[in-house]
Design an enzyme around this catalytic site. Structure first.
Site, PDB file in Angstrom:
ATOM      1  CG  HIS A 124      24.053   8.153  21.757  1.00 33.25           C
ATOM      2  ND1 HIS A 124      24.136   9.475  21.443  1.00 33.25           N
ATOM      3  CD2 HIS A 124      24.279   7.412  20.603  1.00 33.25           C
ATOM      4  CE1 HIS A 124      24.502   9.693  20.425  1.00 33.25           C
ATOM      5  NE2 HIS A 124      24.737   8.375  19.782  1.00 33.25           N
ATOM      6  CG  ASP A 127      20.799  13.161  33.829  1.00 37.69           C
ATOM      7  OD1 ASP A 127      19.874  12.743  34.480  1.00 37.69           O
ATOM      8  OD2 ASP A 127      21.457  14.243  33.745  1.00 37.69           O
ATOM      9  CG  HIS A 129      16.867  16.162  34.831  1.00 40.65           C
ATOM     10  ND1 HIS A 129      16.532  17.405  34.413  1.00 40.65           N
ATOM     11  CD2 HIS A 129      17.732  15.708  34.422  1.00 40.65           C
ATOM     12  CE1 HIS A 129      17.884  18.000  33.965  1.00 40.65           C
ATOM     13  NE2 HIS A 129      18.358  16.696  33.663  1.00 40.65           N
ATOM     14  CG  HIS A 164      19.760  15.596  29.575  1.00 41.06           C
ATOM     15  ND1 HIS A 164      21.469  15.535  29.676  1.00 41.06           N
ATOM     16  CD2 HIS A 164      19.395  15.975  30.682  1.00 41.06           C
ATOM     17  CE1 HIS A 164      21.589  15.924  30.674  1.00 41.06           C
ATOM     18  NE2 HIS A 164      20.514  16.104  31.587  1.00 41.06           N
ATOM     19  CB  CYS A 165      22.238  12.044  25.225  1.00 39.38           C
ATOM     20  SG  CYS A 165      23.378  10.731  24.953  1.00 39.38           S
ATOM     21  CG  HIS A 174      25.667  13.402  22.729  1.00 36.42           C
ATOM     22  ND1 HIS A 174      25.607  12.352  22.362  1.00 36.42           N
ATOM     23  CD2 HIS A 174      26.886  13.848  22.384  1.00 36.42           C
ATOM     24  CE1 HIS A 174      26.472  11.612  21.903  1.00 36.42           C
ATOM     25  NE2 HIS A 174      27.127  12.404  22.008  1.00 36.42           N
ATOM     26  CG  MET A 179      20.634  12.778  21.556  1.00 36.89           C
ATOM     27  SD  MET A 179      21.637  11.551  21.525  1.00 36.89           S
ATOM     28  CE  MET A 179      20.817  10.136  22.217  1.00 36.89           C
ATOM     29  CG  HIS A 284       2.118  34.597  25.998  1.00 39.30           C
ATOM     30  ND1 HIS A 284       1.742  35.299  26.911  1.00 39.30           N
ATOM     31  CD2 HIS A 284       1.420  35.084  24.893  1.00 39.30           C
ATOM     32  CE1 HIS A 284       0.681  36.106  26.493  1.00 39.30           C
ATOM     33  NE2 HIS A 284       0.612  36.261  25.400  1.00 39.30           N
ATOM     34  CD  GLU A 308       1.461  38.879  31.836  1.00 38.10           C
ATOM     35  OE1 GLU A 308       1.631  39.271  32.878  1.00 38.10           O
ATOM     36  OE2 GLU A 308       1.420  39.468  30.775  1.00 38.10           O
ATOM     37  CB  THR A 309       4.187  34.765  30.159  1.00 39.65           C
ATOM     38  OG1 THR A 309       3.798  35.868  28.937  1.00 39.65           O
ATOM     39  CG2 THR A 309       5.645  34.345  29.582  1.00 39.65           C
ATOM     40  CG  HIS A 335       5.632  36.958  25.247  1.00 42.30           C
ATOM     41  ND1 HIS A 335       6.187  38.329  25.090  1.00 42.30           N
ATOM     42  CD2 HIS A 335       4.469  36.928  25.037  1.00 42.30           C
ATOM     43  CE1 HIS A 335       5.197  38.948  24.817  1.00 42.30           C
ATOM     44  NE2 HIS A 335       4.021  38.265  24.627  1.00 42.30           N
TER      45      HIS A 335
END
Ligand SMILES: [Cu+2]
Length: 372
Positions: A124, A127, A129, A164-165, A174, A179, A284, A308-309, A335
Site C-alpha cells: 500500500h 498519493d 493530491h 488515496h492508495c 484499492h 483507501m 445537496h 442548491e446543489t 442528488h
C-alpha cells in the site's frame, strides 16, 4: 512457488498499467535540499479521528509554519456495507471508510508515517493530491506488509484534497474498496468570503462518498469472499462494468442516518467537506443551501453563494458552509436520487432550535378540496 501476493501482482501488471505509470517516480539523480530551517520548525503530532469527525484544529493559524505529524496504519478487513449484512473485503487506512481527515495550514509541512502490518496481504502507499512531486508521494510511501515509511511534503496550496492508495497495477481496486481520505489545507488566516471577509465554522463534518462493486452469485445475491485475495478477480470484473451496487457515505448504507445522524443547532455554521476519490457526485442539503461553497474545494478561489446543489468531481473534495436557520431532520444526499434513495448515498443532519414561521409556515393543513 509464487505466493498469492506475487501471483496477484503478476496478473495486475499489464501494459495498461505500465502506460498509466509512465510518470512514475524514480529516484531523482539530483535533488535540492529542503530549506535549512525545516528541521528547526516546531513539530506537532496529531492523533487522527474517524469520520465524520475531524481532529481539533485552529481555523486561523496562531503561529508560523510547523511540521505536522500524522500516522496511518493500513487495515485490510471485511466490512459490512449495508443493512443486509453484505460484506466487502475492504482495504482501509486506520480501519475507517473514508480514511480520517487531516487538517494543516498552508505553508506547513505534512509528515506522514504509513504502517503496513505484516498480517496484511497487499503493498500500500499514499498519493496526496495536495502534494507536489511525482505520484503525490505514492512511490516514496509504498510499503509491503511488515514495513513502514515516512513522507514529508510541503502544503503549498490551500483547499480540500483527496489522498488515496495507488500501488502499481492495483490502483482502482484499492481506491474503490476503501483507501481514500481527505486533507484540508487551510489558509493561515482562515477562510474568507468573496469580499475577503472572514468566515468561521462552529462544526465540521467530513463525508466521504464511495461507490462499491460487489460481485453477485448466479442467483443474483451478493457474494461473500473468504479473503481479500480471493475477492480480487470477480471484484475487478464487477468494477469494469462501471455499475456500482452501493453508493454510500462513510462506508455503509445508513452510516450517517437515524441514530448516527449528524447533529447541529439553529444558528450554527457547519462546514461539510465531501470527497469522492473515483467518481463524480452532487451533494445537496434538502431544505437548506450552500451559503458559501468551494465546489472545487480550493480556498483561494472565491466561494460560490446560495447554491442548491454542488458538483464534486471524482478525484476531489469540495467544501460547503451553511448556517442552519430552521430545526428539523435534514437529508444530505447525492442528488442523483436513485443513488441517494436506492443505493445508500444519504446522511441526516438533526438540527435543534426554534422554527421560524417567517421563513416557512403551513398556511392551511391538508383538507378536502374546497369548492369555489
Ligand atoms: Cu492500498
Amino acid at each position: 512457488m509464487l505466493t498469492r501476493r506475487e501471483a496477484l501482482l503478476g496478473t495486475m501488471t499489464g501494459a495498461a498499467t505500465a502506460a498509466f505509470l509512465t510518470a512514475a517516480a524514480t529516484t531523482p539523480a539530483s535533488a535540492r535540499e529542503p530549506a535549512a530551517n525545516v528541521n528547526d520548525l516546531p513539530r506537532e503530532r496529531v492523533n487522527l479521528v474517524a469520520p465524520p469527525f475531524v481532529h481539533a484544529h485552529e481555523q486561523i493559524a496562531s503561529g508560523g509554519p510547523r511540521i505536522v505529524e500524522f500516522q496511518l496504519t493500513v487495515k485490510e478487513q471485511p466490512m459490512v456495507i449495508d443493512g443486509d449484512g453484505t460484506t466487502m473485503q475492504a482495504m482501509t487506512y486506520n480501519g475507517s471508510i473514508p480514511a480520517p481527515m487531516m487538517v494543516v495550514h498552508e505553508g506547513d509541512y505534512v509528515e506522514l508515517t504509513l504502517i503496513n502490518p505484516e498480517t496484511n496481504e497487499m503493498p500500500h502507499n499514499v498519493d496526496f493530491h495536495a502534494a507536489t512531486g511525482a505520484l503525490g508521494g505514492a512511490r516514496l510511501t509504498e510499503v509491503n506488509p511488515g514495513e513502514q515509511a515516512t513522507l514529508r511534503f510541503k502544503a503549498t496550496r490551500a483547499g480540500t484534497f483527496v489522498y488515496h492508495c495507488a500501488p502499481a497495477g492495483m490502483i482502482p481496486w484499492h481506491v474503490v474498496t476503501g483507501m481514500s481520505g481527505t486533507i484540508m489545507v487551510l489558509p493561515r488566516e482562515g477562510l474568507k468570503d468573496e469580499n475577503g471577509k472572514p468566515l468561521k465554522y462552529d462544526r465540521i463534518f467530513y463525508i466521504g462518498e464511495n461507490e462499491f462493486y460487489i460481485p453477485r452469485d448466479e442467483a443474483g445475491k451478493f457474494k461473500n469472499f473468504a479473503s481479500l485475495g480471493e475477492s480480487y478477480d470477480e471484484t475487478l470484473k464487477a468494477m469494469r462494468g462501471l455499475i456500482p451496487t452501493h453508493v454510500v457515505f462513510n462506508g455503509k448504507v445508513g452510516a450517517l442516518t437515524g441514530d448516527n445522524a449528524l447533529k447541529a443547532n439553529v444558528g450554527e455554521t457547519v462546514l461539510f467537506v465531501h470527497s469522492q476519490a473515483n467518481r463524480d457526485t452532487r451533494p445537496h442539503l434538502i431544505g437548506g443551501h450552500g451559503d458559501h461553497v468551494w465546489e472545487l474545494g480550493k480556498f483561494h478561489n472565491p466561494p460560490a453563494k446560495d447554491l442548491e446543489t454542488w458538483f464534486v468531481r471524482g478525484g476531489s473534495a469540495g467544501a460547503a458552509l451553511y448556517t442552519f436557520r430552521q430545526p428539523g431532520i435534514y437529508a444530505y444526499v447525492n442528488h442523483n436520487l436513485i443513488e441517494a434513495a436506492e443505493l445508500g448515498a444519504t446522511a441526516h443532519v438533526m438540527v435543534e432550535g426554534e422554527w421560524d414561521n417567517d421563513l416557512m409556515t403551513q398556511v392551511s393543513a391538508p383538507a378536502p378540496i374546497a369548492s369555489y
